[in-house]
Design a protein around this motif. Structure first.
Motif, PDB file in Angstrom:
ATOM      1  N   UNK A 131      60.059 -29.016 -90.965  1.00  0.00           N
ATOM      2  CA  UNK A 131      59.521 -28.134 -89.948  1.00  0.00           C
ATOM      3  C   UNK A 131      60.051 -26.724 -90.078  1.00  0.00           C
ATOM      4  N   UNK A 132      61.321 -26.589 -90.438  1.00  0.00           N
ATOM      5  CA  UNK A 132      61.903 -25.287 -90.691  1.00  0.00           C
ATOM      6  C   UNK A 132      62.995 -25.437 -91.744  1.00  0.00           C
ATOM      7  N   UNK A 133      63.299 -24.329 -92.406  1.00  0.00           N
ATOM      8  CA  UNK A 133      64.468 -24.231 -93.271  1.00  0.00           C
ATOM      9  C   UNK A 133      65.144 -22.901 -92.991  1.00  0.00           C
ATOM     10  N   UNK A 134      66.456 -22.934 -93.059  1.00  0.00           N
ATOM     11  CA  UNK A 134      67.217 -21.721 -92.783  1.00  0.00           C
ATOM     12  C   UNK A 134      67.669 -21.086 -94.092  1.00  0.00           C
ATOM     13  N   UNK A 135      67.582 -19.744 -94.143  1.00  0.00           N
ATOM     14  CA  UNK A 135      67.944 -19.008 -95.339  1.00  0.00           C
ATOM     15  C   UNK A 135      68.880 -17.860 -94.975  1.00  0.00           C
ATOM     16  N   UNK A 136      69.638 -17.395 -95.971  1.00  0.00           N
ATOM     17  CA  UNK A 136      70.475 -16.219 -95.775  1.00  0.00           C
ATOM     18  C   UNK A 136      69.591 -14.975 -95.739  1.00  0.00           C
ATOM     19  N   UNK A 137      70.109 -13.917 -95.173  1.00  0.00           N
ATOM     20  CA  UNK A 137      69.340 -12.681 -95.063  1.00  0.00           C
ATOM     21  C   UNK A 137      68.997 -12.107 -96.440  1.00  0.00           C
ATOM     22  N   UNK A 138      69.776 -12.471 -97.437  1.00  0.00           N
ATOM     23  CA  UNK A 138      69.501 -12.003 -98.798  1.00  0.00           C
ATOM     24  C   UNK A 138      68.230 -12.609 -99.376  1.00  0.00           C
ATOM     25  N   UNK A 139      67.648 -13.615 -98.693  1.00  0.00           N
ATOM     26  CA  UNK A 139      66.454 -14.279 -99.197  1.00  0.00           C
ATOM     27  C   UNK A 139      65.177 -13.784 -98.514  1.00  0.00           C
TER      28      UNK A 139
END
Length: 350
Positions: free
Chosen positions: A273-281
């Motif tokens: 449903x969701x995935x979390x990423x770093x701001x660099x992505x």
């Protein structure tokens, strides 16, 4: 004593609450819509039914008596097998917000409610004076509060995996018949929860009317903006101080938007449903022709050069909605209205 139910840690990325599964205090960051856009008429809340038998009627607005039934009970399928519930329950206590919303959509006011309910005008009005059955600071269920309401039906949802389950089913079923349905990550199965709630309270016919209105609105948007939707890839995100979340068509809002013709960009290949990423992505959104996010996310996103450099951002194709995580047909239909407005704006600017 309070019984721990929230948050469901496996459904909550660290540092930010990506869906309304945690305590109400933290959920206010999401700032769900504080406005109903005519939802009362859609939901039938102008003549809401009450599940309180002291009200004297099931629909105080119409003055009608409680529905008669030739049977005194029915069997419903739940996470814990088939459960016998009253055919015409009068004192219903939902212990999770999707079921609160589903009941309100069906014109039923519960005798108890969760502290957290999406901030939707029609719901807020209907729930005035209805006591909370959990602790506001933690979201933990207060069993004594539930018992004091003398429910004849308790409903809610939980993980299908027994190892993740948090609802105190054994305790609740000692108070009243308890129907617990399966929760999925990011509330992606909210239509199933609505259908199961309707079946448990004998309101399937009313649910079908809501489903028809919702389906018609989705089909209209999909048809009216067919060329635009075919030519545009969208991504749906939110953002916090240290990370951002990318949503798929399996999230609650992603499911609604995809049903109206939205085609995802970076989120298209995502099954969760969701995935979390770093701001660099954030650069992975470079192929998106338009981006949908929340008002609360914009300050964090605007501070990121990788975001402001995206083609969609430079073209002014960033749209906001506070209706992330719709858990009911009422809110989902309002989200369709907002999406149609976004499409109209995008088409005029194309």
């Amino acid at each position: 004593m309070p019984t721990s139910l929230h948050p469901r840690a496996a459904d909550t990325p660290a540092g930010r609450t990506p869906e309304p599964r945690a305590a109400a205090g933290r959920m206010t960051r999401r700032g769900l819509l504080a406005g109903g856009i005519g939802a009362a008429a859609l939901l039938g809340l102008a003549a809401c039914g009450s599940s309180d038998d002291s009200a004297g009627s099931h629909s105080p607005g119409s003055g009608s008596a409680p529905r008669a039934s030739s049977a005194t009970s029915r069997r419903v399928s739940t996470l814990h097998g088939e459960v016998t519930v009253p055919a015409a329950p009068k004192r219903i206590v939902p212990f999770d917000f999707p079921e609160v919303c589903a009941l309100l959509d069906l014109g039923i006011i519960p005798v108890g409610r969760t502290t957290y309910v999406p901030d939707f005008a029609a719901y807020s009005t209907a729930l005035k004076g209805v006591p909370a059955i959990d602790e506001a600071s933690s979201g933990n269920l207060a069993i004594e509060k539930i018992a004091a309401l003398r429910p004849d039906l308790i409903i809610g949802d939980d993980w299908a995996d027994p190892g993740k389950q948090r609802a105190p089913y054994a305790t609740l079923q000692k108070i009243a018949p308890t129907a617990v349905f399966a929760w999925e990550q990011a509330a992606g199965n909210w239509p199933a929860l609505a259908a199961q709630t309707a079946a448990a309270v004998g309101r399937t016919a009313e649910l079908k009317a809501l489903q028809a209105t919702y389906a018609d609105k989705a089909a209209t948007t999909k048809s009216r903006y067919a060329a635009l939707l075919a030519a545009t890839r969208w991504d749906v995100i939110d953002c916090g101080k240290d990370s951002w979340d990318l949503y798929s068509a399996n999230s609650s809002h992603g499911k609604v938007l995809a049903g109206a013709g939205l085609r995802l960009g970076a989120g298209a290949s995502q099954s969760d449903g969701y995935k979390q990423y770093s701001l660099e992505r954030l650069g992975m959104l470079s192929a998106a022709g338009a981006i949908i996010t929340t008002p609360a996310s914009l300050p964090f996103l605007r501070a990121q050069p990788l975001f402001t450099a995206l083609p969609a951002v430079k073209a002014g194709r960033v749209y906001t909605t506070s209706l992330f995580f719709p858990a009911s047909y009422g809110i989902a239909t309002a989200l369709l209205d907002e999406f149609a407005t976004m499409c109209g704006t995008l088409q005029k600017g194309a």
